[in-house]
Design a protein around this motif. Structure first.
Motif, mmCIF file in Angstrom:
data_model
loop_
_atom_site.group_PDB
_atom_site.id
_atom_site.type_symbol
_atom_site.label_atom_id
_atom_site.label_comp_id
_atom_site.label_asym_id
_atom_site.label_seq_id
_atom_site.Cartn_x
_atom_site.Cartn_y
_atom_site.Cartn_z
ATOM 1 N N TYR A 236 -80.372 115.261 42.475
ATOM 2 C CA TYR A 236 -80.178 116.185 41.347
ATOM 3 C C TYR A 236 -81.308 116.063 40.327
ATOM 4 C CZ TYR A 236 -75.511 116.695 43.282
ATOM 5 O OH TYR A 236 -74.462 116.949 44.109
ATOM 6 N N ALA A 237 -82.433 115.492 40.767
ATOM 7 C CA ALA A 237 -83.518 115.167 39.831
ATOM 8 C C ALA A 237 -83.949 116.377 38.992
ATOM 9 C CB ALA A 237 -84.707 114.596 40.588
ATOM 10 N N GLN A 238 -84.072 117.551 39.644
ATOM 11 C CA GLN A 238 -84.553 118.708 38.892
ATOM 12 C C GLN A 238 -83.567 119.104 37.795
ATOM 13 O OE1 GLN A 238 -87.663 119.964 39.009
ATOM 14 N NE2 GLN A 238 -86.905 120.959 37.141
ATOM 15 N N ARG A 239 -82.269 119.081 38.126
ATOM 16 C CA ARG A 239 -81.263 119.458 37.113
ATOM 17 C C ARG A 239 -81.205 118.419 35.991
ATOM 18 N NH1 ARG A 239 -76.172 121.107 40.697
ATOM 19 N NH2 ARG A 239 -75.098 121.283 38.669
ATOM 20 N N ILE A 240 -81.430 117.153 36.336
ATOM 21 C CA ILE A 240 -81.419 116.127 35.287
ATOM 22 C C ILE A 240 -82.654 116.268 34.402
ATOM 23 C CG2 ILE A 240 -81.515 113.626 34.859
ATOM 24 C CD1 ILE A 240 -79.589 113.381 37.249
ATOM 25 N N THR A 241 -83.780 116.559 35.019
ATOM 26 C CA THR A 241 -84.998 116.819 34.241
ATOM 27 C C THR A 241 -84.772 117.962 33.253
ATOM 28 O OG1 THR A 241 -86.405 116.054 36.025
ATOM 29 C CG2 THR A 241 -87.420 117.536 34.437
ATOM 30 N N GLU A 259 -88.563 99.950 39.367
ATOM 31 C CA GLU A 259 -87.483 100.945 39.510
ATOM 32 C C GLU A 259 -87.396 101.849 38.287
ATOM 33 O OE1 GLU A 259 -83.241 99.633 40.945
ATOM 34 O OE2 GLU A 259 -84.287 97.888 40.167
ATOM 35 N N ARG A 260 -87.442 101.230 37.095
ATOM 36 C CA ARG A 260 -87.268 102.021 35.871
ATOM 37 C C ARG A 260 -88.427 103.006 35.690
ATOM 38 N NH1 ARG A 260 -85.851 96.920 34.138
ATOM 39 N NH2 ARG A 260 -87.690 96.680 32.818
ATOM 40 N N GLU A 261 -89.625 102.570 36.057
ATOM 41 C CA GLU A 261 -90.773 103.486 35.937
ATOM 42 C C GLU A 261 -90.642 104.635 36.937
ATOM 43 O OE1 GLU A 261 -94.244 100.696 33.998
ATOM 44 O OE2 GLU A 261 -94.070 100.709 36.182
ATOM 45 N N TYR A 262 -90.188 104.300 38.133
ATOM 46 C CA TYR A 262 -90.009 105.323 39.162
ATOM 47 C C TYR A 262 -89.023 106.393 38.682
ATOM 48 C CZ TYR A 262 -88.331 107.517 43.446
ATOM 49 O OH TYR A 262 -87.961 108.435 44.388
ATOM 50 N N PHE A 263 -87.861 105.955 38.188
ATOM 51 C CA PHE A 263 -86.849 106.919 37.753
ATOM 52 C C PHE A 263 -87.248 107.615 36.451
ATOM 53 C CE2 PHE A 263 -84.263 104.336 40.715
ATOM 54 C CZ PHE A 263 -83.916 105.364 41.580
ATOM 55 N N SER A 264 -88.065 106.968 35.631
ATOM 56 C CA SER A 264 -88.574 107.640 34.423
ATOM 57 C C SER A 264 -89.350 108.883 34.819
ATOM 58 C CB SER A 264 -89.524 106.728 33.631
ATOM 59 O OG SER A 264 -88.858 105.606 33.152
ATOM 60 N N SER A 265 -90.211 108.750 35.833
ATOM 61 C CA SER A 265 -91.007 109.920 36.183
ATOM 62 C C SER A 265 -90.163 110.933 36.953
ATOM 63 C CB SER A 265 -92.278 109.527 36.944
ATOM 64 O OG SER A 265 -91.938 108.961 38.168
ATOM 65 N N LEU A 266 -89.200 110.424 37.734
ATOM 66 C CA LEU A 266 -88.351 111.348 38.499
ATOM 67 C C LEU A 266 -87.484 112.223 37.585
ATOM 68 C CD1 LEU A 266 -87.769 111.856 41.546
ATOM 69 C CD2 LEU A 266 -85.763 110.389 41.274
ATOM 70 N N TYR A 267 -86.918 111.624 36.543
ATOM 71 C CA TYR A 267 -86.000 112.356 35.661
ATOM 72 C C TYR A 267 -86.694 112.844 34.380
ATOM 73 C CZ TYR A 267 -82.624 110.242 38.835
ATOM 74 O OH TYR A 267 -81.949 109.840 39.950
ATOM 75 N N ASN A 268 -87.994 112.577 34.297
ATOM 76 C CA ASN A 268 -88.790 113.008 33.158
ATOM 77 C C ASN A 268 -88.195 112.571 31.812
ATOM 78 O OD1 ASN A 268 -91.123 114.156 32.223
ATOM 79 N ND2 ASN A 268 -90.165 116.159 31.867
ATOM 80 N N ALA A 269 -87.685 111.335 31.785
ATOM 81 C CA ALA A 269 -87.155 110.741 30.553
ATOM 82 C C ALA A 269 -87.369 109.237 30.677
ATOM 83 C CB ALA A 269 -85.662 111.030 30.414
ATOM 84 N N PRO A 270 -87.768 108.567 29.610
ATOM 85 C CA PRO A 270 -87.987 107.123 29.748
ATOM 86 C C PRO A 270 -86.690 106.389 30.116
ATOM 87 C CG PRO A 270 -88.166 107.813 27.441
ATOM 88 C CD PRO A 270 -88.052 109.056 28.266
ATOM 89 N N VAL A 271 -86.738 105.619 31.206
ATOM 90 C CA VAL A 271 -85.594 104.781 31.586
ATOM 91 C C VAL A 271 -85.892 103.392 31.042
ATOM 92 C CG1 VAL A 271 -84.275 103.805 33.488
ATOM 93 C CG2 VAL A 271 -85.157 106.144 33.663
#
Ligand code: ZN
Length: 469
Positions: A236-241, A259-271
């Motif tokens: 759901y990455a696009q909808r979360i972005t 992991e946190r950096e990976y998901f930060s870029s995937l969801y376009n929000a700092p994790v």
């Protein structure tokens, strides 16, 4: 005025409704009256609180000292356990005149707590049904299930620390009408400040589709969750972005920076990771530049170096929650170790000053030890183990044990016969020797099933070597 029922905002989504009915321990103080109290404090203090984040180290120390002196005197005078404990080290009221004095009082840890009766950890004159007192309990995941009694100040300041964190991360967008979304079995703050800054708490994600729909209805500014949920949301990455979250905060479980950096870029929000404990609340928060900054204005965090190598400095963490007058934890060692960096004069790119935590490494007991007294965090060794054995067709499950002799190890596994495993173990030994910077012997032990010791559950690495520090 009636209290806003934040949990009623389920928009007919069945799985959201079902997973939002659980009673939270914060409900005992989540009344309209206390919400209004915290709201007033927030309106009065939020700017001061925000400014304080950027204090230099000397300002933080000047601020902390009188609070620390006062909480120690209070505990010594009113709480039987602290009275006996500090008396035996010669403490007298008024003895803390410097941070060095404070750092000389004895440390509290879980093994000491295990032997204290709750009544001895409470002020003598506390009436049982006093109003403005709130019981909660730690889950016991860390070894001690502990009832905790908080007072109004403790719960108010704890909530304010969270709101400050949300504000720091969301900036202008942290407006009173915006939601905070929390996926956890606890919340740690109030459900709203008399209607402002509402929080929806979901206990678990049963349907990712409905969860994403629910977020699309609420449009939260901040999402808090356990890091293990992050991969679930990947489809759901696009909808979360599209939600344009200002931050995703992880807590309670270990996650790697990678992991946190990976998901930060995937969801376009700092994790970003929040390092906290049930006993003292937020200990440190990771900033967008990937350093954890210890909190200092409601709790005092001491980072005590105990192992320095060319690559890293490891430290234990002692916390003191000096705002709580019912059951203060003073110089409390959770048993965690962290990697630290910087010094009192350092300034991070985010503007905060002082030493930082680089990584939360886990429990000190779990570290491998070296002959010259250094500790090697299990996270690094687990990575190496996983890279050698996770995809190995001859090994189905495995565990590494460091023996008390320090240089002797056992590799216990289930799977094919030992001669098929020897090459992989030899390759692993070479890498482990590089990490430990010493020669080791590894005995290979094939078993039908890994020994099932409750306290060793799901642990890939066990050190039987005794801690030297
Ligand atoms: Zn920073």
């Amino acid at each position: 005025m009636i209290k806003l029922d934040t949990q009623s905002f389920t928009f007919g989504l069945d799985s959201i409704h079902k997973n939002s009915r659980m009673e939270l321990q914060e409900d005992c103080y989540d009344t309209l009256e206390i919400q209004q109290h915290i709201h007033q404090l927030w309106q009065k203090e939020s700017q001061t609180l925000a400014a304080r984040s950027y204090w230099i180290d000397a300002q933080k120390k000047d601020y902390a000292l009188p609070h620390l002196a006062s909480v120690v005197d209070y505990a010594f005078t009113n709480i039987p356990f602290y009275h006996e404990y500090y008396k035996s080290s010669g403490y007298e009221v008024g003895a803390i005149r410097s941070l060095a004095d404070f750092e000389s009082i004895p440390v509290l840890n879980k093994s000491i707590l295990r032997n204290i009766q709750t009544k001895d950890f409470l002020p003598r004159k506390l009436a049982k049904d006093t109003s403005g007192m709130f019981w909660s309990s730690t889950s016991g995941s860390s070894g001690v299930a502990l009832p905790i009694l908080s007072d109004l100040d403790a719960v108010s300041f704890n909530s304010l620390t969270y709101y400050r964190m949300f504000q720091r991360l969301a900036g202008e967008e942290f407006s009173p009408d915006r939601w905070i979304y929390n996926i956890h079995h606890i919340r740690s703050w109030i459900s709203s400040m008399a209607g402002d800054h509402p929080t929806f708490t979901l206990n678990d994600i049963a349907s990712v589709e409905e969860f994403v729909q629910h977020m699309e209805r609420l449009r939260p500014v901040i999402l808090n969750l356990l890091p293990s949920y992050l991969p679930l949301l990947e489809p759901y990455a696009q909808r979360i972005t599209n939600l344009r979250l200002k931050a995703i905060i992880t807590n309670s479980e270990a996650s790697s920076r990678h992991e946190r950096e990976y998901f930060s870029s995937l969801y376009n929000a700092p994790v970003l990771d929040e390092y906290s404990s049930e006993e003292v609340g937020i200990i440190a928060l990771e900033c967008p530049y990937r350093h954890y900054h210890p909190e200092f204005d409601f709790a005092h965090v001491e980072l005590n170096d105990f192992s320095t190598t060319a690559d890293s400095t490891l430290a234990t963490v002692y916390c003191t929650d000096f705002m709580c007058k019912t059951m203060p934890f003073i110089r409390y060692d959770h048993g965690d170790i962290v990697s630290v960096a910087g010094n009192d004069l350092s300034q991070c790119q985010c503007g905060q000053h002082g030493r930082t935590i680089e990584r939360v490494e886990g429990r000190k007991d779990d570290c491998l030890k070296t002959l010259d007294g250094h500790y090697v965090p299990t996270a690094i060794v687990t990575n190496t183990l996983d890279s050698c054995f996770n995809a190995n067709p001859n090994v189905s499950s495995f565990r590494l044990i460091q023996c008390a002799t320090i240089t002797d190890f056992k590799f216990i596994y289930t799977g094919a016969s030992a001669d098929l495993v020897v090459p992989a173990v030899s390759a692993f030994v070479t890498q482990l020797q590089n990490l430990l910077k010493m020669n080791i012997d590894v005995k290979i032990d094939r078993v039908d099933a890994l020994p099932d010791t409750p306290s060793y559950k799901r642990k890939k690495i066990i050190s039987e070597a005794l801690a030297t520090a």
